[in-house]
Structures are given as C-alpha cells and as structure tokens.
Design an enzyme around this catalytic site. Structure first.
Site, mmCIF file in Angstrom:
data_model
loop_
_atom_site.group_PDB
_atom_site.id
_atom_site.type_symbol
_atom_site.label_atom_id
_atom_site.label_comp_id
_atom_site.label_asym_id
_atom_site.label_seq_id
_atom_site.Cartn_x
_atom_site.Cartn_y
_atom_site.Cartn_z
ATOM 1 N N LYS A 212 0.867 -1.180 0.000
ATOM 2 C CA LYS A 212 0.000 0.000 0.000
ATOM 3 C C LYS A 212 0.902 1.229 0.000
ATOM 4 O O LYS A 212 1.777 1.365 0.860
ATOM 5 C CB LYS A 212 -0.875 -0.014 1.254
ATOM 6 C CG LYS A 212 -1.681 1.260 1.441
ATOM 7 C CD LYS A 212 -2.607 1.149 2.629
ATOM 8 C CE LYS A 212 -3.302 2.471 2.882
ATOM 9 N NZ LYS A 212 -4.326 2.377 3.915
HETATM 10 C C1 R5P Z 1 -2.069 4.285 6.458
HETATM 11 O O1 R5P Z 1 -1.019 3.980 6.910
HETATM 12 C C2 R5P Z 1 -3.240 3.813 7.194
HETATM 13 O O2 R5P Z 1 -3.744 2.640 6.668
HETATM 14 C C3 R5P Z 1 -4.260 4.846 7.329
HETATM 15 O O3 R5P Z 1 -4.908 4.780 8.531
HETATM 16 C C4 R5P Z 1 -5.238 4.781 6.224
HETATM 17 O O4 R5P Z 1 -4.649 4.390 5.041
HETATM 18 C C5 R5P Z 1 -5.713 6.092 5.917
HETATM 19 O O5 R5P Z 1 -6.567 6.023 4.828
HETATM 20 P P1 R5P Z 1 -6.894 7.340 4.107
HETATM 21 O O6 R5P Z 1 -5.606 8.076 3.982
HETATM 22 O O7 R5P Z 1 -7.448 6.941 2.791
HETATM 23 O O8 R5P Z 1 -7.882 8.054 4.966
#
Ligand code: R5P
Length: 300
Positions: A212
């Site tokens: 990711k």
């Molecule tokens: C990243 O390291 C974590 O998974 C976050 O908590 C998550 O990805 C945040 O998702 P977004 O940036 O799409 O709100």
C-alpha cells in the site's frame, strides 16, 4: 554500491529517466491472477483471491483503521453505523481488531485486512514508534485475509518498523496469511517518487505480498518495479472529482486497487463515493464517468 548515489530517503526528486523499468511489459504470470503470487500455497491464494477479484484483478479496500492512532476521527465517530452502510460497496474491510470485532458483523463475510500495529498515537512525540500489537493466533481467530503492517523508512524507527514487517510476514507465512506492507509517511517524511520507488521495492523484497503506497508522479515506473500488487492509499480529503481522478490514474498506471478511507467516509455521500470508486476499480470507468455517477447518485 554505486547505485546508492541519490537514493537516500531525504532525496526529493523524480525517478531517474535513465532507468528502464520496462513499463507496459506485464509481469510473468502463470495460472494465478495476483502479481508475483504464482508460487505461494493454496491457502494464501485463496485469501488473495478474496481480496483481489479474479475477474478484474483489482480490489476496493475501505480503510477505517485511523482510530488506533487518532481516536474517533471525523466520519468514523461511529464505526457501527458507517461501516455497515458501506459494506456492500467495498471488497475488503481494512481496520483494527477492536474496530472490526465490535462494530462489523461477521455475517457480512467480507475479507479483512487487519491493521496489526500499536505503540503510538497522535499524542506521542513520534508517531512512528510502533510494535506489532496483534498475535498471529488472534489474526487466525478472526479469519483475516491479510495482515497490514507499516514501515517508516528513513526514520530512527526504520529498523524496528522493518522488523515489525518481517515478523508479520514470517508469522503470516506459517499459516498462509499474506501481509500488506504499508509505506508510511510520517509528519516530516518526504513523499517523493524516488522515496516511493525505493520503499515499495524494499517492502516487496522483504516478502510483503501486497504494497500500500501513495500515488505520485512516475507511478507507472513504481508499479513496474514492484513485483507484487500495489494498492494506493487515499490520503487527505480531496474534492471528489480529484479523488476519483487519482484513483483512475493509479489504475491506468497499473495499481491493482485502492485502500481508501477519508475520501470515502468523509465524502458528502460516502455510499455514492464508494460506488463511484468501485466503477473505476472494477468496471473500467473513467474518472469523468465515475464523477458524473457520483453527482447523479449523491443525496441532494
Ligand atoms: C495508512 O497507513 C493507514 O492505513 C491509514 O490509517 C489509512 O490508510 C488512511 O486512509 P486514508 O488516507 O485513505 O484516509
């Protein structure tokens, strides 16, 4: 190692044009639809097939793991209300064991990407001081489809966070559970294409089965150089058309999906947004088509 020049994490720059990533040349595949996973065991393939749709090859993960660092963040004040509303439109729940056990009915029978980190919060001086807080036995008990563990490259915590990732991969490999390596970007960390090129490859070479990371310039090169599937993080909230354009470009550049949180659950209409992202991820829709759908569908 001559190639070390300019590769320090602090280096902000574009990816060196002289490198040849063979963009557009597909990775070698045999009989399995998930990049780089031909040689893993049946159980791991079964879990990966729950995450990555065998028809589209892609996935729409809903990230709602924010609470383990941020508490009750905007849009996630009540996991028990928002998550069930979005369940039918997404493929994978990406959350914490506490959030999922308490607020997500197991009857939804969706794959889980389980955030296993613990150790710091927004109140900490350094949010990157983490350990693995979840035992593999508990992950098995929850029937998770993958573990999610982040690494802070280029920080004082690099070694510990890479150990966290390696421990997760070792434990998951024992039981056929893949690990998603997350390229974390702390407050002061650089977000350059060069950094993401390095970080995604490092995590994949350490054995992560899914990466990711953040969308950036030169993303197609990052995807080409990474031997396992990449899903993009959503990041901070953007206007919906821009969030959809980011998702569209990521898919066009070879990402195998998105793991999006705030851009879905903080949208004016989270359900319409989840459906619009889904069109891009699984149905080949353009960003414009998805945005038109969003505008037509969202509650007036
Ligand atoms: C990243 O390291 C974590 O998974 C976050 O908590 C998550 O990805 C945040 O998702 P977004 O940036 O799409 O709100």
């Amino acid at each position: 190692m001559a190639d070390m020049d300019g590769l320090k994490t602090g280096n902000t720059g574009a990816i060196d044009d002289s490198k040849d990533f063979h963009v557009g040349v597909p990775a070698g595949k045999t009989n399995f639809h998930v990049k780089g996973m031909d040689n893993v065991d049946w159980g791991m393939k079964d879990r990966l097939s729950r995450i990555f749709n065998p028809k589209s090859g892609n996935t729409l993960m809903l990230a709602f793991d924010h609470g383990y660092i941020m508490g009750a963040t905007t849009g996630l004040e009540r996991l028990d209300i928002i998550i069930p509303q979005l369940a039918e439109d997404i493929d994978v729940f990406m959350g914490t064991r506490g959030g999922i056990r308490t607020c997500v009915p197991p009857t939804f029978n969706k794959p889980v990407a389980l955030r296993i980190n613990a150790g710091s919060t927004v109140l900490s001086a350094d949010v990157n001081k983490e350990v693995n807080g979840v035992d593999i036995e508990d992950a098995i008990r929850m029937n998770v489809s993958c573990l999610a563990c982040q690494s802070f490259l280029g920080t004082d915590e690099e070694r510990q966070s890479l150990k966290n990732l390696s421990d997760a991969i070792n434990a998951g490999n024992r039981y056929g559970i893949p690990t998603m390596g997350v390229t974390a970007v702390g407050k002061n960390m650089v977000r350059s294409p060069k950094f993401f090129l390095l970080a995604t490859r490092v995590l994949a070479e350490l054995g992560a089965h899914i990466i990711k990371t953040y969308y950036c310039e030169g993303f197609e090169k990052i995807v080409a150089a990474c031997p396992v599937p990449i899903v993009i993080a959503g990041g901070k909230v953007l206007p919906p058309d821009q969030a959809l354009t980011m998702a569209y470009h990521a898919i066009c550049d070879g990402a195998n999906g998105v793991d999006m949180g705030r851009n879905i659950f903080q949208a004016d209409d989270p359900k319409a947004m989840a459906k619009a992202v889904r069109m891009i991820v699984h149905e080949g829709a353009t960003d414009k088509e998805a945005y038109e759908f969003y505008l037509d569908t969202k509650k007036k």
